[in-house]
Design a protein around this motif. Sequence first.
Motif, PDB file in Angstrom:
ATOM      1  N   TYR A  21       4.586 -10.138   0.793  1.00  0.00           N
ATOM      2  CA  TYR A  21       4.433 -11.016   1.962  1.00  0.00           C
ATOM      3  C   TYR A  21       3.546 -10.338   3.008  1.00  0.00           C
ATOM      4  O   TYR A  21       2.635 -10.958   3.569  1.00  0.00           O
ATOM      5  CB  TYR A  21       5.815 -11.324   2.534  1.00  0.00           C
ATOM      6  CG  TYR A  21       5.812 -12.394   3.589  1.00  0.00           C
ATOM      7  CD1 TYR A  21       5.665 -13.734   3.255  1.00  0.00           C
ATOM      8  CD2 TYR A  21       5.971 -12.063   4.931  1.00  0.00           C
ATOM      9  CE1 TYR A  21       5.664 -14.719   4.227  1.00  0.00           C
ATOM     10  CE2 TYR A  21       5.965 -13.042   5.908  1.00  0.00           C
ATOM     11  CZ  TYR A  21       5.813 -14.371   5.554  1.00  0.00           C
ATOM     12  OH  TYR A  21       5.803 -15.338   6.518  1.00  0.00           O
ATOM     13  N   VAL A  22       3.807  -9.034   3.269  1.00  0.00           N
ATOM     14  CA  VAL A  22       2.976  -8.275   4.203  1.00  0.00           C
ATOM     15  C   VAL A  22       1.543  -8.182   3.686  1.00  0.00           C
ATOM     16  O   VAL A  22       0.570  -8.308   4.443  1.00  0.00           O
ATOM     17  CB  VAL A  22       3.569  -6.864   4.421  1.00  0.00           C
ATOM     18  CG1 VAL A  22       2.621  -5.998   5.243  1.00  0.00           C
ATOM     19  CG2 VAL A  22       4.927  -6.960   5.109  1.00  0.00           C
ATOM     20  N   TYR A  23       1.411  -7.964   2.393  1.00  0.00           N
ATOM     21  CA  TYR A  23       0.096  -7.856   1.767  1.00  0.00           C
ATOM     22  C   TYR A  23      -0.713  -9.138   1.950  1.00  0.00           C
ATOM     23  O   TYR A  23      -1.904  -9.093   2.283  1.00  0.00           O
ATOM     24  CB  TYR A  23       0.281  -7.535   0.283  1.00  0.00           C
ATOM     25  CG  TYR A  23      -0.952  -7.698  -0.561  1.00  0.00           C
ATOM     26  CD1 TYR A  23      -1.971  -6.762  -0.521  1.00  0.00           C
ATOM     27  CD2 TYR A  23      -1.085  -8.788  -1.420  1.00  0.00           C
ATOM     28  CE1 TYR A  23      -3.112  -6.904  -1.309  1.00  0.00           C
ATOM     29  CE2 TYR A  23      -2.214  -8.937  -2.215  1.00  0.00           C
ATOM     30  CZ  TYR A  23      -3.220  -7.992  -2.144  1.00  0.00           C
ATOM     31  OH  TYR A  23      -4.334  -8.143  -2.916  1.00  0.00           O
ATOM     32  N   LEU A  24      -0.085 -10.284   1.758  1.00  0.00           N
ATOM     33  CA  LEU A  24      -0.790 -11.553   1.881  1.00  0.00           C
ATOM     34  C   LEU A  24      -1.282 -11.780   3.311  1.00  0.00           C
ATOM     35  O   LEU A  24      -2.409 -12.222   3.520  1.00  0.00           O
ATOM     36  CB  LEU A  24       0.112 -12.704   1.439  1.00  0.00           C
ATOM     37  CG  LEU A  24       0.375 -12.816  -0.067  1.00  0.00           C
ATOM     38  CD1 LEU A  24       1.363 -13.940  -0.352  1.00  0.00           C
ATOM     39  CD2 LEU A  24      -0.919 -13.062  -0.818  1.00  0.00           C
ATOM     40  N   TRP A  25      -0.428 -11.477   4.286  1.00  0.00           N
ATOM     41  CA  TRP A  25      -0.840 -11.656   5.677  1.00  0.00           C
ATOM     42  C   TRP A  25      -1.954 -10.676   6.046  1.00  0.00           C
ATOM     43  O   TRP A  25      -2.921 -11.045   6.732  1.00  0.00           O
ATOM     44  CB  TRP A  25       0.353 -11.489   6.613  1.00  0.00           C
ATOM     45  CG  TRP A  25       1.152 -12.740   6.764  1.00  0.00           C
ATOM     46  CD1 TRP A  25       2.386 -13.000   6.258  1.00  0.00           C
ATOM     47  CD2 TRP A  25       0.752 -13.922   7.469  1.00  0.00           C
ATOM     48  NE1 TRP A  25       2.789 -14.266   6.594  1.00  0.00           N
ATOM     49  CE2 TRP A  25       1.807 -14.861   7.348  1.00  0.00           C
ATOM     50  CE3 TRP A  25      -0.386 -14.292   8.180  1.00  0.00           C
ATOM     51  CZ2 TRP A  25       1.750 -16.129   7.916  1.00  0.00           C
ATOM     52  CZ3 TRP A  25      -0.448 -15.559   8.753  1.00  0.00           C
ATOM     53  CH2 TRP A  25       0.611 -16.462   8.625  1.00  0.00           C
ATOM     54  N   ALA A  26      -1.818  -9.428   5.597  1.00  0.00           N
ATOM     55  CA  ALA A  26      -2.866  -8.439   5.881  1.00  0.00           C
ATOM     56  C   ALA A  26      -4.185  -8.849   5.235  1.00  0.00           C
ATOM     57  O   ALA A  26      -5.256  -8.713   5.837  1.00  0.00           O
ATOM     58  CB  ALA A  26      -2.434  -7.063   5.386  1.00  0.00           C
ATOM     59  N   PHE A  54      -5.128 -11.896   4.548  1.00  0.00           N
ATOM     60  CA  PHE A  54      -5.638 -13.058   5.268  1.00  0.00           C
ATOM     61  C   PHE A  54      -6.388 -12.630   6.531  1.00  0.00           C
ATOM     62  O   PHE A  54      -7.509 -13.094   6.790  1.00  0.00           O
ATOM     63  CB  PHE A  54      -4.479 -13.997   5.629  1.00  0.00           C
ATOM     64  CG  PHE A  54      -4.884 -15.145   6.514  1.00  0.00           C
ATOM     65  CD1 PHE A  54      -5.553 -16.246   5.992  1.00  0.00           C
ATOM     66  CD2 PHE A  54      -4.605 -15.117   7.866  1.00  0.00           C
ATOM     67  CE1 PHE A  54      -5.934 -17.306   6.803  1.00  0.00           C
ATOM     68  CE2 PHE A  54      -4.982 -16.169   8.688  1.00  0.00           C
ATOM     69  CZ  PHE A  54      -5.645 -17.265   8.158  1.00  0.00           C
ATOM     70  N   PHE A  55      -5.766 -11.753   7.336  1.00  0.00           N
ATOM     71  CA  PHE A  55      -6.406 -11.313   8.574  1.00  0.00           C
ATOM     72  C   PHE A  55      -7.672 -10.491   8.293  1.00  0.00           C
ATOM     73  O   PHE A  55      -8.633 -10.546   9.062  1.00  0.00           O
ATOM     74  CB  PHE A  55      -5.422 -10.508   9.419  1.00  0.00           C
ATOM     75  CG  PHE A  55      -4.386 -11.360  10.094  1.00  0.00           C
ATOM     76  CD1 PHE A  55      -4.754 -12.354  10.993  1.00  0.00           C
ATOM     77  CD2 PHE A  55      -3.039 -11.168   9.833  1.00  0.00           C
ATOM     78  CE1 PHE A  55      -3.804 -13.145  11.612  1.00  0.00           C
ATOM     79  CE2 PHE A  55      -2.079 -11.960  10.445  1.00  0.00           C
ATOM     80  CZ  PHE A  55      -2.458 -12.951  11.335  1.00  0.00           C
ATOM     81  N   THR A  56      -7.659  -9.729   7.201  1.00  0.00           N
ATOM     82  CA  THR A  56      -8.851  -8.962   6.848  1.00  0.00           C
ATOM     83  C   THR A  56     -10.000  -9.883   6.454  1.00  0.00           C
ATOM     84  O   THR A  56     -11.157  -9.647   6.839  1.00  0.00           O
ATOM     85  CB  THR A  56      -8.535  -7.997   5.686  1.00  0.00           C
ATOM     86  OG1 THR A  56      -7.503  -7.087   6.088  1.00  0.00           O
ATOM     87  CG2 THR A  56      -9.774  -7.191   5.306  1.00  0.00           C
ATOM     88  N   TYR A 100      -6.948 -12.502  -3.167  1.00  0.00           N
ATOM     89  CA  TYR A 100      -5.982 -13.247  -2.357  1.00  0.00           C
ATOM     90  C   TYR A 100      -5.391 -14.415  -3.147  1.00  0.00           C
ATOM     91  O   TYR A 100      -4.192 -14.677  -3.090  1.00  0.00           O
ATOM     92  CB  TYR A 100      -6.657 -13.752  -1.088  1.00  0.00           C
ATOM     93  CG  TYR A 100      -5.725 -14.448  -0.128  1.00  0.00           C
ATOM     94  CD1 TYR A 100      -4.822 -13.706   0.635  1.00  0.00           C
ATOM     95  CD2 TYR A 100      -5.752 -15.819   0.028  1.00  0.00           C
ATOM     96  CE1 TYR A 100      -3.961 -14.328   1.520  1.00  0.00           C
ATOM     97  CE2 TYR A 100      -4.896 -16.455   0.911  1.00  0.00           C
ATOM     98  CZ  TYR A 100      -4.014 -15.708   1.653  1.00  0.00           C
ATOM     99  OH  TYR A 100      -3.152 -16.333   2.528  1.00  0.00           O
ATOM    100  N   CYS A 109      -1.484 -14.707  -4.216  1.00  0.00           N
ATOM    101  CA  CYS A 109      -0.637 -15.864  -3.908  1.00  0.00           C
ATOM    102  C   CYS A 109       0.131 -16.304  -5.152  1.00  0.00           C
ATOM    103  O   CYS A 109       1.326 -16.623  -5.088  1.00  0.00           O
ATOM    104  CB  CYS A 109      -1.483 -17.020  -3.370  1.00  0.00           C
ATOM    105  SG  CYS A 109      -2.103 -16.786  -1.692  1.00  0.00           S
TER     106      CYS A 109
END
Length: 285
Positions: free
Chosen positions: A73-78, A80-82, A251, A255
Amino acid sequence: MRSSNHVIGFLNFMTLLLSIPILGGGIWLSSRANTTDCMKFLQWPLIISGASLMLISLAGLAGACYRNTVLMYVYLWAMFFTIVALVGFLIFAYAVTDKGSGRPVMSRAYQEYYLQDYSGWLEDRVSKQSYWTKISSCIRDSHACNKMGRIVRGAPETADQFYLRKLSPIESGCCKPPTACGYVYINETFWYPPGGQVGGDPDCYRWNNDQDQLCYSCNSCKAGAVASVKTSWRKVAVINIVLLILLVIFYVVACAAFLNNKRLDNDEPYGETRMEKAQPSWLNL
């Protein structure tokens, strides 16, 4: 879908390996920025891209290998922001390097650079005296002009040979006077003033044969620095475009791996939906 974790783990391992030379290149440029290469505009995009890619790869690798939903979950958000940050940097990089290029000179292989051809944030930043003092000092310390000398068949090159050289923006803008000034070539960094009045360009009066001065205070030198930075930023932008494409692919796979982890955490058998698990009672009649 069951193999998603293995795929994302492999891809993140490859991305982790890719981040090492990117981060190392940024650190190397940072160490040389105060000595020879004057690439302070280039180091931070590489350092940030490399460090972010390394951290994200580690989180994704751990999440995929240990089937840790929180890490994924943290990986996906990171991720996305990257991706958003990379898109923003690419837009900014192309916006600030959109205008300006070298001008061809008649009977010369090299181009010359004029500050008024450039505009925007990059030109304003280089033109500020506080920045230019540091940049010009860096260019001077790099001895780029001193390295221009050539020996052809045991003798210094002639004016005609020099005019056929393709000079870098720094060499053209900082190490010689503008062609329009009419200075007479003696060697690469030593020019006699013309017999009459020099041209109307203010840089004509800023040129000095003192090897510590040359044209380091000229607008042409500033333009050469901007042109050099523009070329470097465009190269970094190409690298970041490749990274962006890879990150978008990763990404999408991440997912899929995340949804697979959630399904396994809910004890849903592979290939079986909730409707199949909870069969209507009339089917048992």
